[in-house]
Design a protein around this motif. Structure first.
Motif, PDB file in Angstrom:
ATOM      1  N   LEU A   2       0.883  -1.242  -0.065  1.00  0.00           N
ATOM      2  CA  LEU A   2       0.050  -0.073   0.111  1.00  0.00           C
ATOM      3  C   LEU A   2       0.981   1.276   0.046  1.00  0.00           C
ATOM      4  O   LEU A   2       1.756   1.204   0.724  1.00  0.00           O
ATOM      5  N   SER A   6      -3.117   5.350  -0.043  1.00  0.00           N
ATOM      6  CA  SER A   6      -3.965   4.207   0.114  1.00  0.00           C
ATOM      7  C   SER A   6      -4.321   3.532   1.387  1.00  0.00           C
ATOM      8  O   SER A   6      -5.208   2.838   1.900  1.00  0.00           O
ATOM      9  N   TYR A   7      -3.128   3.538   2.083  1.00  0.00           N
ATOM     10  CA  TYR A   7      -3.042   3.104   3.723  1.00  0.00           C
ATOM     11  C   TYR A   7      -4.281   4.011   4.453  1.00  0.00           C
ATOM     12  O   TYR A   7      -4.881   3.505   5.246  1.00  0.00           O
ATOM     13  N   ALA A  10      -7.673   3.094   3.319  1.00  0.00           N
ATOM     14  CA  ALA A  10      -8.048   1.898   3.838  1.00  0.00           C
ATOM     15  C   ALA A  10      -8.375   1.741   5.390  1.00  0.00           C
ATOM     16  O   ALA A  10      -9.412   1.479   5.820  1.00  0.00           O
TER      17      ALA A  10
END
Length: 124
Positions: A2, A6-7, A10
């Protein structure tokens, strides 16, 4: 792997799903159970779902402590899961204390208004 962006997306999606699960549980149980028990179960659910932990040493990202603890216990034993079980136990203890405080302050049952005395109707 990631990326940092994107981490964060999420993590935000996971937290939003956990909070939504808590709200739905509170709505569902609030109609059926007393307020004190509902608060206890909702707060325990939140503690189990939202407590973070590091998956292993040297990792700088968080994962859900319940998932980390379960995975570590199944693969390496209870001793390797202690780093995830400690925050879970602390969060669950804090949830119980907070539920007790809420039960005795904001969520206590309302007392019915006292009935008027029979001879206090006035008149003659």
């Amino acid at each position: 792997m990631l990326s940092e962006e994107s981490y964060h997306v999420a993590l935000a999606a996971y937290l939003a799903a956990g909070v939504l699960a808590m709200l739905l549980l509170a709505w569902w149980l609030g109609r059926r159970w007393p307020n004190g028990w509902t608060a206890l179960l909702v707060l325990l659910c939140g503690a189990l779902l939202l407590t973070p932990a590091y998956p292993r040493e040297g990792v700088e990202t968080f994962a859900p402590a319940l998932v980390v603890a379960a995975f570590q216990m199944l693969t390496s034993g209870v001793e390797s899961a202690q780093h995830a079980l400690r925050p879970l136990a602390f969060a669950c203890g804090l949830a119980v204390v907070l539920a007790l405080i809420l039960r005795f302050t904001l969520l206590r049952p309302r007392r019915p208004a006292p009935a008027p005395a029979a001879g206090a109707e006035g008149g003659d």
